[in-house]
Design an enzyme around this catalytic site. Structure first.
Site, PDB file in Angstrom:
ATOM      1  N   GLY A 100     -30.749   2.649 -14.457  1.00  0.00           N
ATOM      2  CA  GLY A 100     -30.894   3.428 -13.110  1.00  0.00           C
ATOM      3  C   GLY A 100     -30.649   4.934 -13.041  1.00  0.00           C
ATOM      4  N   ARG A 103     -28.002   9.986 -11.974  1.00  0.00           N
ATOM      5  CA  ARG A 103     -27.767  11.431 -11.502  1.00  0.00           C
ATOM      6  C   ARG A 103     -29.072  12.178 -11.159  1.00  0.00           C
ATOM      7  NH1 ARG A 103     -27.410  15.276 -17.032  1.00  0.00           N
ATOM      8  NH2 ARG A 103     -28.624  13.822 -18.334  1.00  0.00           N
ATOM      9  N   ASP A 262     -35.563   2.542 -21.790  1.00  0.00           N
ATOM     10  CA  ASP A 262     -35.307   3.263 -20.420  1.00  0.00           C
ATOM     11  C   ASP A 262     -35.853   4.754 -20.722  1.00  0.00           C
ATOM     12  OD1 ASP A 262     -33.049   3.363 -22.127  1.00  0.00           O
ATOM     13  OD2 ASP A 262     -32.414   4.915 -20.526  1.00  0.00           O
ATOM     14  N   ASP A 272     -37.768  12.199 -20.592  1.00  0.00           N
ATOM     15  CA  ASP A 272     -36.337  12.640 -21.079  1.00  0.00           C
ATOM     16  C   ASP A 272     -36.066  13.251 -22.264  1.00  0.00           C
ATOM     17  OD1 ASP A 272     -35.395  11.614 -18.409  1.00  0.00           O
ATOM     18  OD2 ASP A 272     -34.939   9.553 -19.345  1.00  0.00           O
TER      19      ASP A 272
HETATM   20  P1  AMP Z   1     -30.350   9.510 -20.353  1.00  0.00           P
HETATM   21  O1  AMP Z   1     -29.792   9.208 -21.800  1.00  0.00           O
HETATM   22  O2  AMP Z   1     -30.095  10.713 -19.900  1.00  0.00           O
HETATM   23  O3  AMP Z   1     -31.547   9.060 -20.445  1.00  0.00           O
HETATM   24  O4  AMP Z   1     -29.558   8.628 -19.528  1.00  0.00           O
HETATM   25  C1  AMP Z   1     -29.297   7.194 -19.603  1.00  0.00           C
HETATM   26  C2  AMP Z   1     -28.387   6.609 -18.513  1.00  0.00           C
HETATM   27  O5  AMP Z   1     -27.227   6.997 -18.282  1.00  0.00           O
HETATM   28  C3  AMP Z   1     -29.325   6.592 -17.178  1.00  0.00           C
HETATM   29  O6  AMP Z   1     -28.915   5.620 -16.416  1.00  0.00           O
HETATM   30  C4  AMP Z   1     -28.742   8.039 -16.556  1.00  0.00           C
HETATM   31  O7  AMP Z   1     -28.951   8.106 -15.280  1.00  0.00           O
HETATM   32  C5  AMP Z   1     -27.237   7.813 -16.847  1.00  0.00           C
HETATM   33  N1  AMP Z   1     -26.812   8.943 -17.031  1.00  0.00           N
HETATM   34  C6  AMP Z   1     -26.871   9.870 -17.932  1.00  0.00           C
HETATM   35  N2  AMP Z   1     -25.978  11.291 -17.778  1.00  0.00           N
HETATM   36  C7  AMP Z   1     -25.432  11.019 -16.531  1.00  0.00           C
HETATM   37  C8  AMP Z   1     -24.437  11.468 -15.758  1.00  0.00           C
HETATM   38  N3  AMP Z   1     -23.813  12.606 -16.203  1.00  0.00           N
HETATM   39  N4  AMP Z   1     -24.008  10.816 -14.683  1.00  0.00           N
HETATM   40  C9  AMP Z   1     -24.182   9.719 -14.167  1.00  0.00           C
HETATM   41  N5  AMP Z   1     -25.164   9.115 -14.800  1.00  0.00           N
HETATM   42  C10 AMP Z   1     -25.715   9.696 -16.054  1.00  0.00           C
HETATM   43 MG    MG Z   2     -33.226   8.542 -19.789  1.00  0.00          MG
END
Ligand code: AMP
Ligand code: MG
Length: 505
Positions: A100, A103, A262, A272
Site C-alpha cells: 500500500g 508514504r 507492486d 516508481d
Molecule cells: P517502493 O519500493 O518505493 O516501490 O515501495 C515499496 C513499499 O514500501 C510501498 O508500500 C511503499 O509505500 C513503502 N515505502 C517505501 N518507502 C517508505 C517510507 N519511507 N515510509 C513508508 N513506506 C514506505
Molecule cells: Mg512502489
C-alpha cells in the site's frame, strides 16, 4: 464512471478544484481516507509548466504560495477526497500481503487536455496506515531522480507516469545521513498495479476483483468490455501493454531495477522510478540496483520478469475468466503464452526502426549478431545507433559536416555493417533519408548515470542549475544542440563497474 468536474467553467483559474474520487468511491475497500502531514517550510524546487498546462492548471498559481501549499499536501484542494491506496505485491519473488501507499496519497483525479482521466498523487507526504516501519517521507535526491527519469521517458515517447513538481519540505529526513525532505507530485493514468489485484483477490475474492477489473477495463482497456470473455481480454490487453512497455524500455537501454508486482501498472505506464538506470555499455547482465544481488531485474531479464508478474495478475482473474477452474487455467495460460511473441514483435520492429529498416530482416541473425558484437566491443547502447546513422551519412557524402573522425570500428563491427548495408539495400532504403530517419528514433540525450548523479548531488546540496539544465536537455532527446555534447558521452570506462543505484526509501 462519472464525469469529473474540472472543466474550464468549473476551474477558470486553474486552481485545482473539483478533483474527482472515482477510485475511492467505487472501490472503498481498496483505500483509506488520509491527509498529508503538514510541513513548515515548503518550497517548490521544480515545476513542470508544460504538464500543468496540459492538465488545465495555471502554472503561475501552482508556483504561488497557495499552489505550493496544495502541491506539498498542506492544503487539501476544495472538494478533494485524498486516500492512501492498498495493494500487495511480490517483491523479488516473495509475497507481501499488505504494502500500500506507505508514504503516498492519491489526491484525486482530473481530466487532462485529451479528456483522459489522470491521478494526481503525492509521494513523501507522511506516514499512512500502510507505512509499516517506514517514516512516510522522501528525500530530495530520489524524488528529483523520479522527476528527471519520468520526464525523460515521456520525451522519448515511452508510456510513463509524469512528474508535475518536486516541493522541498524544509524537514530533514534520516537516511544513511540526514537529507533534505521533499514531496513529488506525480500524474498517472492510474495507480492500479498488479499488486492491487493481488490484494483484492485475497481480501474480497471474485466479487471485489470483478469490480476492480470492471473499473480498470473502463478506465484503461475499454475494448475488453465488448469481448466474448471480457476478463480474458483484459488480461490480454495488459499483457500487450506491458510487452510494448518493456520492449520500449529495452530499446533505450533502460533497466527499471525493481520490477516487483507492486511496481507494475495495469495501464502499461512505467511507474516508481527508484533504483532504475540507463545502461551505457551494452551487456544484457547489467544490474545497478544495490539490493538486486541475484540480478533478478537485470536488463536482459526484464521480459521474463514481466511475464512472471503477469502470471500473478492472471491468477487473480481465474475466477472471472471461467467458472470451471481447469478451463480458466487453460485460457489464462494460453493468453500468458502470448507475451513472448508480443514482446518479440515490439522488440524486433523497434530494432528494425532503430537501424533504418522497413521491417526485421527475414533471414539470418542480423540483430543477434549486432548485439553480440556490441557486447564484445563494449559499445555504448545509445551512441552506437547514432554512430551507425553517421556511418551511412559519411558514406553517402564522404563528410557528414560534424568534423569528427568516423569511429574506429572493430573488424567484427565492420563486417556487421557490411551485412546491414546489404539488408538496407535489399529493402530499398536510400542512404541519406535512412540516416535522417534513424536519428528521429534513436535518442542522442538520455539520463546517463554519471550526469544524473552529479545533478542530484548538486541539487541535494542546494544548487539546482545542473538539474534544470539536465531536464531541459532531455526534453528534446533526438535533436543535436550546440553546447550539449557533454551529455552524449558515456561514463568513463570503469564507472559502471562500481556504479550502484538505491531505492532511497
Ligand atoms: P517502493 O519500493 O518505493 O516501490 O515501495 C515499496 C513499499 O514500501 C510501498 O508500500 C511503499 O509505500 C513503502 N515505502 C517505501 N518507502 C517508505 C517510507 N519511507 N515510509 C513508508 N513506506 C514506505
Ligand atoms: Mg512502489
Amino acid at each position: 464512471m462519472s464525469t469529473v468536474q474540472n472543466s474550464e467553467q468549473d476551474a477558470p483559474s486553474g486552481r485545482l478544484v473539483g478533483l474527482d474520487d472515482s477510485f475511492a468511491r467505487e472501490l472503498p475497500e481498496l483505500c483509506m481516507d488520509f491527509v498529508a502531514d503538514s510541513v513548515e517550510a515548503p518550497a517548490t524546487l521544480v515545476l513542470n509548466d508544460d504538464l500543468a498546462q496540459r492538465l488545465g492548471m495555471d502554472p503561475v498559481w501552482l508556483g504561488s504560495p497557495q499552489g505550493t501549499e496544495v502541491l506539498v499536501g498542506n492544503r487539501v484542494p476544495e472538494g478533494a477526497h485524498p486516500v492512501a491506496m492498498a495493494y500487495a505485491g511480490h517483491q523479488f519473488g516473495n509475497y507481501s500481503p499488505r504494502l500500500g501507499d506507505g508514504r503516498a496519497l492519491l489526491l484525486g483525479e482530473l481530466l487532462d487536455g485529451d479528456s483522459e482521466r489522470r491521478d494526481l498523487h503525492l509521494k513523501g507526504s507522511g506516514r499512512t496506515p500502510f507505512a509499516r516501519g517506514g517514516d512516510g517521507k522522501a528525500s530530495i535526491g530520489p524524488m528529483l531522480r523520479e522527476y528527471v527519469v519520468s520526464e525523460a521517458m515521456a520525451a522519448l515517447g515511452i508510456p510513463t507516469t509524469r512528474s508535475l513538481a518536486v516541493v522541498s519540505t524544509g524537514e530533514s529526513v534520516m537516511r544513511e545521513t540526514p537529507e533534505p525532505g521533499a514531496v513529488l507530485v506525480r500524474v498517472a493514468a492510474s495507480h492500479i498495479r498488479v499488486g492491487t489485484f493481488e490484494y483484492a483477490v485475497r481480501l474480497g475474492g471474485d466479487e471485489l476483483v470483478r469490480r476492480l477489473a470492471d473499473y480498470s477495463i473502463a478506465r484503461h482497456h475499454p475494448e475488453a468490455a465488448s469481448a466474448t470473455n471480457p476478463y480474458l481480454a483484459f488480461l490480454g490487453a495488459v499483457i500487450e501493454a506491458q510487452a510494448g512497455l518493456v520492449a520500449q524500455w529495452m530499446l533505450v537501454g533502460f533497466i527499471h531495477g525493481v520490477m516487483n508486482t507492486d511496481n507494475m501498472t495495469i495501464s502499461g505506464e512505467g511507474i516508481d522510478y527508484g533504483p532504475c538506470a540507463f545502461m551505457d555499455r551494452y551487456d544484457p547482465a547489467t544490474v545497478f540496483s544495490s539490493i538486486d544481488h541475484g540480478g533478478r531485474y537485470a536488463y536482459g531479464n526484464q521480459p521474463a520478469v514481466a511475464a512472471w508478474n503477469l502470471a500473478r495478475l492472471a491468477e487473480t482473474l481465474l475466477g472471472l475468466i471461467a467458472t470451471d477452474p481447469d478451463e480458466a487455467i487453460e485460457l489464462a495460460t494460453a493468453e500468458l503464452a502470448e507475451f513472448q511473441s508480443r514482446f518479440q514483435q515490439h522488440w524486433s520492429n523497434g530494432l528494425a526502426r532503430k537501424l533504418g529498416l522497413e521491417s526485421p530482416p527475414s533471414d539470418g541473425p542480423l540483430f543477434e549478431d549486432l548485439l553480440s558484437t556490441m557486447q564484445a566491443d563494449r559499445l555504448d547502447w545509445t551512441g552506437t545507433f547514432r554512430e551507425l546513422a553517421r556511418t551511412l551519412r559519411v558514406e553517402a557524402t564522404d563528410d557528414d559536416g560534424s568534423g569528427e573522425a568516423p569511429a574506429a570500428h572493430s573488424e567484427a563491427m565492420r563486417q556487421w555493417i557490411g551485412r546491414w548495408r546489404a539488408e538496407l539495400e535489399a529493402q530499398g532504403r536510400p542512404v541519406g533519408s535512412t540516416a535522417e530517419g534513424m536519428d528521429e528514433v534513436n535518442p542522442l540525450y538520455i539520463p546517463r548515470n554519471h550526469l544524473v548523479d552529479d545533478a542530484l548531488s548538486d541539487a541535494t546540496g542546494g544548487t539546482l542549475a545542473g538539474f534544470e539544465e539536465l531536464v531541459r536537455v532531455l526534453k528534446d532527446p533526438y535533436h543535436r544542440r550546440d553546447g550539449c555534447d557533454g551529455f552524449t558521452t558515456p561514463a568513463p570506462e570503469g564507472f559502471e563497474d562500481t556504479f550502484r543505484t538505491f531505492c532511497g526509501t
